[in-house]
Design a protein around this motif. Structure first.
Motif, short mmCIF file in Angstrom:
data_model
loop_
_atom_site.label_atom_id
_atom_site.label_comp_id
_atom_site.label_asym_id
_atom_site.label_seq_id
_atom_site.Cartn_x
_atom_site.Cartn_y
_atom_site.Cartn_z
N ARG A 232 4.99 -0.08 -1.05
CA ARG A 232 3.86 -1.42 -0.98
C ARG A 232 2.66 -0.93 -0.63
N TYR A 233 1.34 -1.66 -1.05
CA TYR A 233 0.01 -1.20 -0.70
C TYR A 233 -1.12 -2.11 -0.66
N ARG A 234 -2.34 -2.40 0.43
CA ARG A 234 -2.63 -3.36 0.88
C ARG A 234 -3.83 -2.59 0.68
N CYS A 235 -5.12 -3.82 0.03
CA CYS A 235 -6.32 -3.48 0.77
C CYS A 235 -7.21 -4.40 2.02
N HIS A 236 -8.13 -3.96 2.62
CA HIS A 236 -8.56 -4.75 3.97
C HIS A 236 -9.27 -5.91 3.65
N THR A 237 -9.31 -6.82 2.53
CA THR A 237 -9.38 -8.16 1.47
C THR A 237 -8.18 -8.93 1.55
N GLY A 238 -7.32 -7.98 1.57
CA GLY A 238 -5.80 -9.34 1.12
C GLY A 238 -4.57 -8.90 0.30
N ALA B 201 -2.37 -6.73 -2.41
CA ALA B 201 -0.77 -6.38 -1.90
C ALA B 201 -0.76 -6.00 -3.38
N PHE B 202 0.24 -5.17 -3.73
CA PHE B 202 0.56 -4.27 -4.50
C PHE B 202 1.81 -3.77 -3.99
N THR B 203 3.08 -4.06 -5.45
CA THR B 203 4.21 -2.92 -4.39
C THR B 203 3.93 -1.67 -5.55
N SER B 204 4.57 -0.29 -5.30
CA SER B 204 3.87 0.79 -6.64
C SER B 204 4.10 0.29 -7.98
N SER B 205 5.53 -0.05 -8.15
CA SER B 205 5.60 -0.61 -9.64
C SER B 205 4.15 -1.34 -10.31
#
Length: 335
Positions: free
Chosen positions: A249-255, A257-261
């Motif tokens: 999974r991935y997150r940016c600092h503003t909130g 969020a995503f799974t890889s797919s």
């Protein structure tokens, strides 16, 4: 809420095909259902959710209402997340927030599931129903790690099997069954005695707070994972990679969020948008060059005509890439 010492709650996530699935499930709840039910289903920002509220009220013996911020909740009521806002569960009340989208969705399933896991630990029963991709998988993992129960719709019973399949593969469902059997199962699970609650893992706490906008900063995401050379497709910020078992999974600092797919799907969409812009610009350039060639001297016309031909080469290449992108997208949808 429950006769057990520890209160119990039910959280349900659905996406594509969700209205029919939720209608079928809600019809199974008895009038004296001993727990509150919280539902997130993906919907566009320009819808109200009133249609689903109406459907559930007509099909169920329980009252269904659209949730609002700071609302206290009670057993035997269905609470539906409003459009374009996340629904979170705290101790005895509902939080409605305008936090960053997760997996391109607001409301999203993962924030609801995580918040319930933090607030009620092993008293949470999570249910994942029909839908595309894998929203709900990370939230269901949080429920399991906090001692709760994971229920997944049998993929063969789902109109769109991606979401339950992802939960089964990555989390491991405690129960996998068709919707027709879920009402009785939930009633049975609510009668069980619960052991003492354990501690909530720190990473789940951090992500639950991000959804509430209590935490959304560099130290928060740095505590969750490592920075990677990808950008957030929603805001352009850098991303941090979070590993949960086999899930990336991935997150940016503003909130966001995503799974890889989901991130890959977002990148594909951005690439397609860029190609369409490039195609338009090359076609405009070619049209301008053709117009110029009609008004230039013979010597200049030869040069301009060649440049117009060169533009056609780029146009053909971009069209070929767009055609390949369309075929890939069709194949993904068919899957």
């Amino acid at each position: 809420m429950s006769s057990n010492q520890n209160p119990m709650v039910i959280v349900i996530g659905a996406s594509a095909g969700g209205m029919a699935a939720l209608k079928k499930l809600a019809a199974q709840f008895p009038k004296d259902f001993p727990a509150p039910i919280f539902i997130v289903t993906h919907m566009s920002a320009d819808t109200t959710g009133e249609a689903l509220v109406k459907v559930l009220n007509e099909s169920s013996s329980l009252a269904c209402v659209q949730a609002h911020d700071q609302q206290t909740f009670e057993s035997g009521t269905i609470y539906l997340a409003p459009s374009d806002q996340h629904m979170l569960v705290a101790k005895g009340k509902i939080r409605i927030t305008k936090g960053a989208r997760e997996n391109r969705s607001r409301p999203a399933i993962d924030p609801l599931f995580r918040s319930a896991a933090v607030a009620y630990g092993n008293g949470v029963i999570g249910v994942i129903l029909t839908g595309y991709l894998d929203d709900g998988t990370s939230g269901m993992m949080a429920i399991k790690r906090c001692g709760g129960v994971c229920i997944a719709q049998d993929p063969e019973d789902a109109a769109y099997p991606d979401m339950p399949q992802s939960v089964i593969a990555n989390v491991g469902a405690d129960h996998c069954l068709p919707i027709a059997g879920m009402g009785a199962l939930l009633s049975d699970l609510l009668r069980r005695e619960l052991p003492e609650r354990g501690e909530v893992p720190e990473d789940i706490m951090i992500e639950a707070r991000i959804a509430e906008r209590v935490l959304s900063d560099l130290p928060s995401v740095e505590a969750l994972g490592d920075q990677v050379p990808y950008n957030c497709p929603d805001c352009g910020g850098v991303l941090w990679q979070i590993e949960e078992g086999d899930i990336l999974r991935y997150r940016c600092h503003t909130g966001h969020a995503f799974t890889s797919s989901v991130l890959l799907t977002q990148q594909n969409e951005r690439i397609e948008e860029t190609l369409w812009v490039a195609l338009r610009m090359f076609e405009e350039r070619q049209n301008l060059l053709v117009t110029m060639s009609k008004n230039e001297s013979k010597r200049a016309t030869s040069s301009v005509s060649q440049r117009a031909k060169d533009s056609q080469v780029h146009i053909d290449r971009i069209r070929a890439m767009l055609k390949a992108t369309d075929q890939d997208s069709y194949g993904e949808e068919a899957r």
